[in-house]
Design an enzyme around this catalytic site. Sequence first.
Site, mmCIF file in Angstrom:
data_model
loop_
_atom_site.group_PDB
_atom_site.id
_atom_site.type_symbol
_atom_site.label_atom_id
_atom_site.label_comp_id
_atom_site.label_asym_id
_atom_site.label_seq_id
_atom_site.Cartn_x
_atom_site.Cartn_y
_atom_site.Cartn_z
ATOM 1 N N HIS A 160 26.540 -52.160 -37.348
ATOM 2 C CA HIS A 160 27.963 -51.925 -37.660
ATOM 3 C C HIS A 160 28.519 -52.949 -38.656
ATOM 4 O O HIS A 160 29.647 -52.793 -39.127
ATOM 5 C CB HIS A 160 28.816 -51.962 -36.392
ATOM 6 C CG HIS A 160 28.546 -50.839 -35.441
ATOM 7 N ND1 HIS A 160 28.577 -49.522 -35.827
ATOM 8 C CD2 HIS A 160 28.234 -50.835 -34.115
ATOM 9 C CE1 HIS A 160 28.295 -48.750 -34.784
ATOM 10 N NE2 HIS A 160 28.077 -49.524 -33.742
ATOM 11 N N ASP A 285 21.274 -46.129 -26.643
ATOM 12 C CA ASP A 285 22.497 -45.707 -25.965
ATOM 13 C C ASP A 285 22.694 -44.198 -26.034
ATOM 14 O O ASP A 285 23.753 -43.684 -25.666
ATOM 15 C CB ASP A 285 23.720 -46.437 -26.528
ATOM 16 C CG ASP A 285 23.729 -46.550 -28.030
ATOM 17 O OD1 ASP A 285 22.806 -46.033 -28.677
ATOM 18 O OD2 ASP A 285 24.670 -47.167 -28.569
#
Length: 343
Positions: A160, A285
């Site tokens: 990110h 995830d």
Amino acid sequence: MKTVFSPLHAGHGGQMELVAGEIVPGFEKPSRAEFIRARVESEKLGPILAPKEHALDAAKRVHRADYIDFLPTVWPLWQEAGYPGSAMPFTWPTRGLRADVRPTRIDALMGYYSFDAGATFVKGTWDAIKSSYDVGLTAAEIVKAGERTAFALCRPPGHHAGAAFMGGYCFINNAAVVAQWYRDQGAARVAILDVDYHHGNGTQEIFYERDDVLVLNLHGDPNTEYPFFLGHADERGVGRGEGFNHNYPMPAGTPWTKWSEALEDACNKLTAYGPDVVVVSLGVDTFEKDPISQFKLKSEDYPRIGERIARLGLPTLFVMEGGYAVEEIGVNAVGVLTGFEGA
């Protein structure tokens, strides 16, 4: 398969984050890496090596130098200001505000160099960031030296983080760093395959105008899933980079049958591109029990991911990203790796 791991990651622990109107303990915690390391050992995946020290030059090849220089100063400046708790931004230079003037106060600088309140600092955060960077580059060197694959057990994660911003638990974009490092070492083309549930917005931003690094992202629909403001299917790169960025946004509840179709298409595009090396941003995830994600992959699906990537027949570096179902993160992350090795 060799794994590179640093215990210094644990210094980034006890940090807080802002989620849904509350300041809560960070979901990205030291136990994540420890569960994975323990699984590497129990599965006898291979030796676990300490990282070598590296200068920050490689980080400055993909990040702005002033941003990288800022990161080691955050905690000292926060302490000097007398602020309690985790160093956390609370204001950002959004549309209509000026982003061309660098402020001087630490709380303002935190906003200047971030896009959310998820990348926060405690005393040991910088040492953890630096060790994660060293882990990535050390593992990259192993593959460059002729090994088929290696595993960079990076923590904190990186995908990110953009050229001049942190966010989403990420500070230095380890996958982007090693991709650029391979280019600088002579690789003509590099591919980054990001299988994390959350779109690798930082990686996309860094390489969006380039045709020498192919970026493929499989992730949750940004209309409903973090990081929200990037990751749509029509984002295909600009200029020389047009056609070298591919996003596969998928709705909440996506099971393996649909997710694997996206993986197959991405792998076909990767094969057509013909990179010298593949960097996998390995987020798990996508797991059905993950507390902050919405896909429905099961533990038995993760070895299949590794098997498909192995069939590419290319040198491959795995770089750890997200995954927050802590009890299963080791099983799922190492499942990808054993699937790759078994293929």
